[in-house]
Every structure is written in structure tokens, then in C-alpha cells.
Design a protein around this motif. Structure first.
Motif, PDB file in Angstrom:
ATOM      1  N   THR A 145       1.571 -42.531  -9.732  1.00 10.77           N
ATOM      2  CA  THR A 145       0.782 -43.425 -11.294  1.00 10.77           C
ATOM      3  C   THR A 145      -0.617 -43.338  -9.819  1.00 10.77           C
ATOM      4  OG1 THR A 145       2.118 -44.684 -11.596  1.00 10.77           O
ATOM      5  CG2 THR A 145      -0.209 -45.103 -11.783  1.00 10.77           C
ATOM      6  N   VAL A 146      -1.571 -42.407 -10.511  1.00 17.39           N
ATOM      7  CA  VAL A 146      -3.268 -42.101  -9.954  1.00 17.39           C
ATOM      8  C   VAL A 146      -3.696 -43.871 -10.401  1.00 17.39           C
ATOM      9  CG1 VAL A 146      -4.687 -41.353  -9.068  1.00 17.39           C
ATOM     10  CG2 VAL A 146      -2.570 -40.058  -9.995  1.00 17.39           C
ATOM     11  N   ALA A 158       0.382 -43.637  -1.797  1.00 17.17           N
ATOM     12  CA  ALA A 158       0.747 -41.914  -1.166  1.00 17.17           C
ATOM     13  C   ALA A 158      -0.151 -41.101  -1.380  1.00 17.17           C
ATOM     14  CB  ALA A 158       1.966 -41.540  -1.907  1.00 17.17           C
ATOM     15  N   ILE A 159      -0.363 -41.243  -2.727  1.00 17.29           N
ATOM     16  CA  ILE A 159      -1.416 -40.201  -3.302  1.00 17.29           C
ATOM     17  C   ILE A 159      -3.116 -40.355  -2.468  1.00 17.29           C
ATOM     18  CG2 ILE A 159      -2.862 -41.086  -4.995  1.00 17.29           C
ATOM     19  CD1 ILE A 159      -2.103 -38.490  -6.412  1.00 17.29           C
ATOM     20  N   GLY A 160      -3.424 -41.421  -2.068  1.00 20.13           N
ATOM     21  CA  GLY A 160      -4.837 -41.660  -1.660  1.00 20.13           C
ATOM     22  C   GLY A 160      -4.339 -41.192  -0.008  1.00 20.13           C
ATOM     23  N   ASN A 161      -3.753 -41.260   0.672  1.00 18.49           N
ATOM     24  CA  ASN A 161      -3.634 -40.724   1.856  1.00 18.49           C
ATOM     25  C   ASN A 161      -3.451 -39.726   2.131  1.00 18.49           C
ATOM     26  OD1 ASN A 161      -3.154 -40.686   4.656  1.00 18.49           O
ATOM     27  ND2 ASN A 161      -0.604 -39.935   3.844  1.00 18.49           N
ATOM     28  N   PHE A 179      -2.034 -31.800 -13.305  1.00 19.77           N
ATOM     29  CA  PHE A 179      -1.374 -32.563 -13.467  1.00 19.77           C
ATOM     30  C   PHE A 179      -0.709 -34.298 -13.720  1.00 19.77           C
ATOM     31  CE2 PHE A 179       2.092 -29.420 -11.259  1.00 19.77           C
ATOM     32  CZ  PHE A 179       2.314 -28.857 -11.946  1.00 19.77           C
ATOM     33  N   VAL A 180      -2.567 -33.984 -13.645  1.00 22.15           N
ATOM     34  CA  VAL A 180      -2.862 -35.770 -13.027  1.00 22.15           C
ATOM     35  C   VAL A 180      -3.248 -36.199 -14.634  1.00 22.15           C
ATOM     36  CG1 VAL A 180      -4.292 -37.605 -13.073  1.00 22.15           C
ATOM     37  CG2 VAL A 180      -3.818 -36.170 -11.417  1.00 22.15           C
ATOM     38  N   GLN A 185      -0.240 -39.386 -14.338  1.00 22.33           N
ATOM     39  CA  GLN A 185       0.746 -39.494 -13.125  1.00 22.33           C
ATOM     40  C   GLN A 185       1.429 -38.113 -12.620  1.00 22.33           C
ATOM     41  OE1 GLN A 185       4.597 -40.893 -14.800  1.00 22.33           O
ATOM     42  NE2 GLN A 185       4.185 -43.138 -13.957  1.00 22.33           N
ATOM     43  N   LEU A 186       2.137 -38.083 -11.558  1.00 17.19           N
ATOM     44  CA  LEU A 186       1.964 -37.372 -11.263  1.00 17.19           C
ATOM     45  C   LEU A 186       3.457 -37.058 -11.358  1.00 17.19           C
ATOM     46  CD1 LEU A 186       1.200 -34.665 -10.137  1.00 17.19           C
ATOM     47  CD2 LEU A 186       2.076 -35.538  -7.763  1.00 17.19           C
ATOM     48  N   ALA A 187       4.468 -36.582 -12.785  1.00 16.99           N
ATOM     49  CA  ALA A 187       5.985 -36.371 -12.572  1.00 16.99           C
ATOM     50  C   ALA A 187       6.747 -36.233 -11.592  1.00 16.99           C
ATOM     51  CB  ALA A 187       6.222 -36.480 -13.901  1.00 16.99           C
ATOM     52  N   ARG A 188       8.348 -36.549 -11.799  1.00 19.43           N
ATOM     53  CA  ARG A 188       8.854 -35.809 -11.034  1.00 19.43           C
ATOM     54  C   ARG A 188       9.216 -33.780 -11.527  1.00 19.43           C
ATOM     55  NH1 ARG A 188      12.051 -40.419 -11.453  1.00 19.43           N
ATOM     56  NH2 ARG A 188      12.780 -41.255  -9.511  1.00 19.43           N
ATOM     57  N   TRP A 189       8.968 -33.343 -12.598  1.00 20.84           N
ATOM     58  CA  TRP A 189       9.206 -32.063 -12.733  1.00 20.84           C
ATOM     59  C   TRP A 189       7.722 -31.486 -11.818  1.00 20.84           C
ATOM     60  CZ3 TRP A 189       5.205 -29.060 -15.310  1.00 20.84           C
ATOM     61  CH2 TRP A 189       4.583 -29.824 -15.763  1.00 20.84           C
TER      62      TRP A 189
END
Length: 318
Positions: free
Chosen positions: A94-95, A238-241, A286-287, A294-298
Motif C-alpha cells: 500500500t502506497v 518497503a516502497i519508501g526505501n 501500477f499504483v 496498492q501494488l498487487a501481487r500480479w
């Protein structure tokens, strides 16, 4: 085989050195009364980018300019396509609003900035692309703005940007800082020397080695941080990093490297520059697909598949 062994030893020294330097510096800063927010946004952030910075400085000093640009672009491509791909496969990411509208677009701006600064062939009809010292200084000014922005955001949201610090006595912290710096210097020197030897032995260009072996190796701290954060369900970290690392890589690391040694950009590097821009655009797109920001699994699977395809093309054409 000797060069490969030296390369592995260099990565071990580099990553352990960066880790020890961050821990000891954070401890010393905390003892000196520096706020936890500032520690997280400066010492820890610089620490995770230290491997790329040290390797690039050695490569720039030795005029291995293809490796300099290859390491920066390769790290950024690996960050978005591989690290976020793996992380979102573990758990959907989630972003945050700030990341969506400010940091991801700024990361895209950084990617475009490389194209603009290197695009003398297309913009000025020059014989070759060239990133000058003046353009490197401009990148560093952008980095200063980004750092001030981060500190301002942190002051408004102190609980979001804190970081845990270890408690070392002053003498022990100073010793670990020295050991960490020594590990960075030794590791960076070993990596550049061995990477050039491997490139020559296998008939690969420094660009390909920088985009693959060197960039993946120096991005291991970001990979470890993101995977651990996702497993703890701290998906914003995770995404911020990753996004923050990409901004650091271009504005700070490429800026410093170019100030040390101006870079001539070969024609093959423009493909990597475009791939880097495309990866940032794909992340932004994708966001907004699927449920919420959200960045989903697919989507993570698509990112990872694209990276493996890019990696395979690099190696076969290298």
C-alpha cells in the motif's frame, strides 16, 4: 575465479562496513542528542546508499565511467523491477499519499534528469553524450532540496520516520565507525578492480558488469531492508526505501561521481536510461490500477518478469 572470489569478498566488506557504520553513527548521534527523525533520514538513508557511492567514487577516480553510470542505472532498475516485484509478491504494498504524489514523481523526474543531462547527442547534436561537472552540481542541488523536503515532512509526522538505534559507548562507537569506513573503502576498491577483471575475462563491457553484478550487489541492503519490512507488514517502509534510494542514487551518487570525473555516455547507455524511465512510469501506473493505491501481487510478478527479461537481454547481448 580469483576475480570472482575477490568480488565476493568486496561485497562482504562493503555491506558489513555500511551496516556497522550506520549502527555506530546512529548510536553516537543518539548519545549526542540528535533527534531520532534526523538520524533516520540522514545517517540510515546515507548508509544504505553508501555501497553504491563508494563503488562509484572508486570507478570515477579510475575513469571507469561506464561502470559509474551502469551502477546507478542498474541499481535503480533493480530496485523498482526486482525489489518491489519480490516485496509485493510477499505481501501487497500500500502506497502513502506523499509517496504517490511527491516521491514517485520525483523519482521519475530524477530518471528524466539523467536523460536530459546525458542527451547532448539529441539536444545539441554533439558527437557523444556527456554529463559535465556543472550538471553534477545541479543534481546535488536537487538532492539538497529533496533532503530538506524529507526533514520537513518528518517534523510533521515524527512517528513515521523514526528509527531504532543501538547503544554503544563512545569509544566503541568510534571504533566501529572506523571499521565501517575501512570496510567500505576496502570493499569498494576490491569490487571495482575485480569487476574490471571479470569484464575483460568474459569479453563483457564495463557497462554490462555495472548494470548486473555490481548494481545487484550494491543494492543488497535495500533488498534486505524491504523484504524484512514487508514480512513485518511495514509495507510503507518497503516502497519508501526503494523510491528514496532511487532519488539518492541519481541526485547524490551520480552527482558526486560526475563532480569527481565528468562522464562520457556511450550510445548503449541510452537504452538503460530509457528502461529506467519506463520502470518509474510503470510503477506510477501500477499504483493506480486495482484496489486503491496498492501494488498487487500480479503487478509484482510483472515487474519481476520484466527485470529477468532485461537481465537476460543484457547478458546475451553483452
Amino acid at each position: 575465479m580469483l576475480d570472482i572470489a575477490i568480488l565476493a569478498a568486496g561485497f562482504i566488506c562493503l555491506i558489513l562496513g555500511a551496516d556497522k557504520l550506520v549502527d555506530a553513527s546512529s548510536s553516537l548521534a543518539a548519545r549526542l542528542g540528535i533527534p531520532n527523525i534526523v538520524i533516520g533520514l540522514t545517517i540510515v538513508a546515507f548508509g544504505t546508499s553508501a555501497p553504491e557511492l563508494v563503488v562509484n567514487l572508486f570507478a570515477a577516480v579510475e575513469n571507469n565511467t561506464e561502470m559509474v553510470l551502469g551502477n546507478v542505472l542498474g541499481s535503480n532498475i533493480f530496485n523498482v523491477l526486482a525489489i518491489l516485484g519480490i516485496s509485493s509478491l510477499i505481501y501487497p504494498l500500500t502506497v502513502k499519499t506523499n509517496t504517490t504524489w511527491l516521491e514517485i514523481p520525483l523519482s521519475l523526474l530524477a530518471a528524466v534528469a539523467v536523460l536530459v543531462t546525458a542527451g547532448d547527442v539529441y539536444l545539441d547534436s554533439s558527437e557523444a553524450g556527456y554529463i559535465s561537472r556543472a550538471e553534477g552540481l545541479l543534481l546535488l542541488l536537487f538532492f539538497a532540496i529533496f533532503l530538506v523536503y524529507n526533514l520537513k515532512i518528518a517534523r510533521g509526522n515524527p512517528t513515521d520516520e523514526g528509527t531504532e538505534t543501538k547503544d554503544y559507548p563512545y569509544l566503541q562507537a568510534a571504533l566501529y565507525i572506523g571499521l565501517g569506513l575501512a570496510g567500505l573503502v576496502l570493499g569498494g576498491r576490491l569490487i571495482v578492480t575485480s569487476a574490471v577483471g571479470i569484464a575483460q575475462a568474459f569479453g563483457l563491457s564495463e557497462r554490462v558488469i555495472g548494470l548486473t553484478v555490481v548494481s545487484i550487489g550494491t543494492s543488497l541492503p535495500e533488498l534486505a531492508t524491504s523484504v524484512v519490512a514487508v514480512r513485518k507488514r511495514k509495507v510503507d517502509i518497503a516502497i519508501g526505501n526503494v523510491v528514496g534510494s532511487n532519488i539518492f542514487n541519481i541526485f547524490l551518487i551520480l552527482g558526486v561521481s560526475t563532480v569527481v570525473t565528468p562522464l562520457q555516455v556511450n550510445s548503449g547507455s541510452f537504452v538503460d536510461i530509457v528502461v529506467n524511465i519506463a520502470a518509474s512510469l510503470l510503477l506510477f501506473a501500477f499504483v493506480f490500477t486495482g484496489k486503491g493505491r496498492q501494488l498487487a501481487r500480479w503487478e509484482g510478478a510483472v515487474l519481476l518478469a520484466l527485470y529477468l527479461t532485461y537481465l537476460a537481454l543484457l547478458i546475451t547481448q553483452g
